[in-house]
Design a protein around this motif. Sequence first.
Motif, PDB file in Angstrom:
ATOM      1  N   ALA A 179     -10.302   3.256   0.770  1.00  0.00           N
ATOM      2  CA  ALA A 179     -10.878   2.401   1.813  1.00  0.00           C
ATOM      3  C   ALA A 179      -9.837   1.520   2.492  1.00  0.00           C
ATOM      4  O   ALA A 179      -9.924   1.273   3.694  1.00  0.00           O
ATOM      5  N   SER A 180      -8.848   1.010   1.740  1.00  0.00           N
ATOM      6  CA  SER A 180      -7.909   0.062   2.334  1.00  0.00           C
ATOM      7  C   SER A 180      -6.578   0.070   1.598  1.00  0.00           C
ATOM      8  O   SER A 180      -6.476   0.520   0.452  1.00  0.00           O
ATOM      9  N   THR A 214     -10.325   1.916  -3.492  1.00  0.00           N
ATOM     10  CA  THR A 214     -11.299   2.950  -3.164  1.00  0.00           C
ATOM     11  C   THR A 214     -12.506   2.312  -2.493  1.00  0.00           C
ATOM     12  O   THR A 214     -12.649   1.082  -2.458  1.00  0.00           O
ATOM     13  N   VAL A 215     -13.416   3.152  -1.995  1.00  0.00           N
ATOM     14  CA  VAL A 215     -14.588   2.630  -1.291  1.00  0.00           C
ATOM     15  C   VAL A 215     -15.503   1.838  -2.221  1.00  0.00           C
ATOM     16  O   VAL A 215     -16.283   0.999  -1.760  1.00  0.00           O
ATOM     17  N   ASP A 216     -15.412   2.087  -3.541  1.00  0.00           N
ATOM     18  CA  ASP A 216     -16.249   1.351  -4.481  1.00  0.00           C
ATOM     19  C   ASP A 216     -15.489   0.226  -5.186  1.00  0.00           C
ATOM     20  O   ASP A 216     -16.015  -0.373  -6.124  1.00  0.00           O
TER      21      ASP A 216
END
Length: 343
Positions: A179-180, A214-216
């Motif tokens: 994600a970032s 990560t996205v989570d």
Amino acid sequence: MAALLVAGPVAALAAPESGDLTLAAVNDDFAAALPVGALPYENVQDLSAATAEEGEPTSCFGSTRTVWYSYTPTTTGMVTAGTGPDYPGIAVYTGSSLDSLTEVFCRPLYGYAPVTFEARAGTTYLFRTGADFAEQVTFRLDVAPDPEVDFSAPGYEPSEFDTVSFWPSVHDPAGLGIASYRWEFGDGTTSDEQFPRHRFAADGDYTVRLTAWTVDGRSASAGRPVVVRTHDVSIDRLSVPSTARVGQTVGVGVDLRNTRYAENVEVRLYRSGPFGYEQVGVGTQPVPVKAAGRSATFSFDYTVTADDRTAGKITFRAVAAVLQNRDALPADNELLSTPVRVS
């Protein structure tokens, strides 16, 4: 005697004797789902005699050979399920009977990516996995791993004049994606770009660090050293006489400025001719660091020729090169003299 399937962290398969029947997997039915204990968990089952029971959901994949597992976590967290071989389907449900199942996640046949989801403490999750063409299946369940983080740093010593590119190599083995990014360059500056470019303001030894999420929300970091050194010499002056005659040996002085690091420097001297510049001398010597305004001199001798008299003048060209290092500003390593009139 029929082969016996042993339930547990790894189920061992006894090879059946010739002509024996193979028993169905112990967790062939929903009601016989094998309970998953502590993570990481791995279990092997024979699918060759497994069947899909009546009323079994198909979700995103259908198969005539399926087995079941159940997992009730004591703490909430992200978990990842997978199979070996990796082409069988996996479906995750909650519910207490076949006709009351609610799908949480489903990977189709030949989906390959792991199944990753948040498992809530105290909730029982049912896993259905299978494939018609698989004889055995290995089911794995584990805490979702952190992302794998690395990046490429420059393979040379950049200078304070260079803009350095950084390339991440980041992968989420749990399959949810990155994600970032957060870059720390070791000089107090940061960047959130995926592919940043950075210029270090001064020489030094820096540790560049990349953190990826990560996205989570799982994260991992990696650091690499970057050594910044600015090597730079320049030709300040090219000293020549104003006039010369044929047969005369004249002196040519090349003054080099060096205020950074001690360097080994090669200077090549050229003189003008009818077809461009021709090399007439080369010298190599250590050039120490000197205060601003002071220089090191390379001395050359040149004997004037009849061709020089025909041309009427000589122009000398000096080119300096740092030998063991990369010169940060090579544009100031070359200088032309004033013309020398030849009589």
